[in-house]
Design an enzyme around this catalytic site. Sequence first.
Site, PDB file in Angstrom:
ATOM      1  N   CYS A  57      -0.652   0.344   9.629  1.00 44.28           N
ATOM      2  CA  CYS A  57      -0.805   1.719   9.129  1.00 44.28           C
ATOM      3  C   CYS A  57      -2.211   1.945   8.602  1.00 44.28           C
ATOM      4  O   CYS A  57      -2.907   2.865   9.011  1.00 44.28           O
ATOM      5  CB  CYS A  57       0.211   2.010   8.030  1.00 44.28           C
ATOM      6  SG  CYS A  57       1.889   2.168   8.644  1.00 44.28           S
ATOM      7  N   HIS A  58      -2.637   1.110   7.630  1.00 35.17           N
ATOM      8  CA  HIS A  58      -3.947   1.325   7.017  1.00 35.17           C
ATOM      9  C   HIS A  58      -4.773   0.049   6.969  1.00 35.17           C
ATOM     10  O   HIS A  58      -5.712  -0.066   6.184  1.00 35.17           O
ATOM     11  CB  HIS A  58      -3.779   1.913   5.615  1.00 35.17           C
ATOM     12  CG  HIS A  58      -2.946   3.167   5.626  1.00 35.17           C
ATOM     13  ND1 HIS A  58      -1.601   3.149   5.379  1.00 35.17           N
ATOM     14  CD2 HIS A  58      -3.266   4.442   5.902  1.00 35.17           C
ATOM     15  CE1 HIS A  58      -1.111   4.381   5.493  1.00 35.17           C
ATOM     16  NE2 HIS A  58      -2.108   5.189   5.815  1.00 35.17           N
ATOM     17  N   GLY A  59      -4.375  -0.950   7.771  1.00 31.01           N
ATOM     18  CA  GLY A  59      -5.210  -2.135   7.946  1.00 31.01           C
ATOM     19  C   GLY A  59      -5.243  -3.103   6.783  1.00 31.01           C
ATOM     20  O   GLY A  59      -6.311  -3.560   6.389  1.00 31.01           O
ATOM     21  N   PRO A  93      -6.448  -1.931   1.935  1.00 32.81           N
ATOM     22  CA  PRO A  93      -6.191  -1.110   0.742  1.00 32.81           C
ATOM     23  C   PRO A  93      -5.008  -1.537  -0.124  1.00 32.81           C
ATOM     24  O   PRO A  93      -4.870  -1.026  -1.223  1.00 32.81           O
ATOM     25  CB  PRO A  93      -5.926   0.278   1.332  1.00 32.81           C
ATOM     26  CG  PRO A  93      -5.366   0.011   2.693  1.00 32.81           C
ATOM     27  CD  PRO A  93      -6.007  -1.265   3.172  1.00 32.81           C
ATOM     28  N   HIS A 118       0.841  -1.189   0.000  1.00 35.52           N
ATOM     29  CA  HIS A 118       0.000   0.000   0.000  1.00 35.52           C
ATOM     30  C   HIS A 118       0.881   1.246   0.000  1.00 35.52           C
ATOM     31  O   HIS A 118       1.082   1.866  -1.024  1.00 35.52           O
ATOM     32  CB  HIS A 118      -0.950  -0.028   1.210  1.00 35.52           C
ATOM     33  CG  HIS A 118      -1.853   1.167   1.287  1.00 35.52           C
ATOM     34  ND1 HIS A 118      -2.157   1.801   2.465  1.00 35.52           N
ATOM     35  CD2 HIS A 118      -2.512   1.833   0.319  1.00 35.52           C
ATOM     36  CE1 HIS A 118      -2.959   2.815   2.215  1.00 35.52           C
ATOM     37  NE2 HIS A 118      -3.198   2.861   0.923  1.00 35.52           N
TER      38      HIS A 118
END
Lengths: 430, 218
Positions: B182-184, B197, B158
């Site tokens: 960080c963003h799953g 993501p 990502h």
Amino acid sequence: MSFPWAEEYKPKHPFMRWLDDRLPLPRMVYNATGKGYPVPRNLNHFWNFGVLAGLALVLQIVTGIVLAMHYNSNADTAFASVEHIMRDVNGGWFLRYLHANGASFFFVVVYVHIFRGLYYGSYKAPREMVWMLGLVIFLLMMATAFMGYVLPWGQMSFWASKVITGLFGAIPVVGEPIQNWLLGGFAPDQATLTRFFSLHYLLPFVIAGVVILHIWALHIHGSGNPTGVDVKSPQDTVPFHPYYTAKDGFGVFLALLLLAVLVFFLPNYLGHPDNYIPANPLSTPAHIVPEWYFWPFYAILRAFTFDFILPAKLWGVLAMFGSILLLFFLPWLDKSPVRSGSYRPKFRMFFWILILDVLVLGWCGGMPAEEPYVMISQLATIYYFAHFLIILPVLSWVEKTLPLPNSISESVLHGEAAEAAPLGAAPAKA
Amino acid sequence: MPRVYQAPASGPILRVRGLLYSGFGHTKDIMAAVDKSEQAEPAAEGGIRRRDFLNIGAAAAGGVGAVAFLFPLINQMNPSADVLALAQIDVDVGPIQAGQAIKTMWRKQPIFIRNLTPAEQAAANAVDTGSLRDPQTLDERTKEGHRNWLITLGVCTHLGCVPLGAAEGEPKGEFGGYFCPCHGSHYDTAARIRKGPAPRNLEVPEYEFISDTSVRIG
């Protein structure tokens, strides 16, 4: 300002007209280096060297910015980072050799530029400011070159920084505190290296700023010319473009060719092998000399070996700085109304003696501080100051100069009256 | 009347696409021509003047020179020789037990080396690759004869964070592989992106087994 017959910038394309109304940058270029800038038609190749100096500055800034991406201004790793540039960085050897020899190139062209000015009287009214700004650039160049030489943190770097800051130590009473302030310590070390790197990066941009002033001042009255006679009519000039863009382009081509020979075949010829030894505060190299472009001044510095009212050390420093500061007064020391050395037979003779004198000083500056070099330096130093302080003022008073041509075009056409006369006018009766 | 340059019967002749020109005229002629500037020189047959040729030639040579100079200025920013020299590492994977993973560094980036248990391999093989965002089988991501060794970059596809799950006690995400905090982004036991993501699976670097317990990465 320019001559009244300068061609006016008339943009044809609607976008260029739109831009000219808002940001007249193309107009400025047109009026500075384009058809809108009439230049004496008789400039010889010695007038190339201003452009070459500008080129050298750009070259140094471009290669310097790139080298700074890899250089490490840390006393422990600076030397290794320079070797890293030489061995590991893609094309790093080329960029560093270009930068190191580029400094020599810069000084070569600037010295020719300065002596061109000395011979043709370029410092005389109304161009005194051009001359003095040029000297400011020269002083800034010397400071920049010196600090750049310290950055690789080799033996010569280290001892150069010690010796040159030691010059300030000669000043009575405040000398030593000033030296310690410059170094940020009692000897060159981390603090010295970091501040020199910072200033070495800054000063070229200061130089660029003064160069803009230098060119601005130049363009007020326009370039001088080999006859020293003022421009009088459109016949005396040609537009900068294409005539001098082409002529300068040719000079640039030759100069870059010579620089390439230096960079590719003799990259260390002008350097000193001791600087490939890491800095060692416990051991001074046996023979310590600055880079060649400082030799004449170094010889003047070392010429003072005896105390006379002031200590010898202080005399040396004063004379060294004085030898350059003196040049700021040149427009008022040489009062001869004739600019060009071509029409001053005695001045011309002394000019060549001065060249010889400076070369002798340079030669002595590169030699060890022993006899007979010290004695020769002393005589050459005396002559250097005598040239500017005695010979030039006296010459401008007693010299019988040769008759000047009536105009630039007349001198170019060697008295061919029909060609020299203004277009459509009858040739002047001789 | 415009002056036309004409080649004298004797003397060198430069022929450039229909252009005829020989030597220099008389000095006086040249000085006269200077005033009239370029108009003095007429276009020869073919419409190309000597000056056009010189202009094009000079600009072309200058342009080539400028580009040649530009190349080292740009190339110097590429990885230097000492950086490239570190671009290959040998790792001893002998001490890594099944179910364990280690983190190591390659090109200044984390590498995850994971000894998959048979259960983890089975879980990875049970997935229908058609349902994946970046369809790859476990076999495509491991080497023949060393199917239990999953070697990937520890860099989330990502935005480049280091996912958790290699060290003992770190969360492994919903699919038992890696989890990027960080963003799953959730990666499975073959380090394939399953949720979140990240656009691609964790990258498998070039590597080879130089013995049963030694891997050369890069």
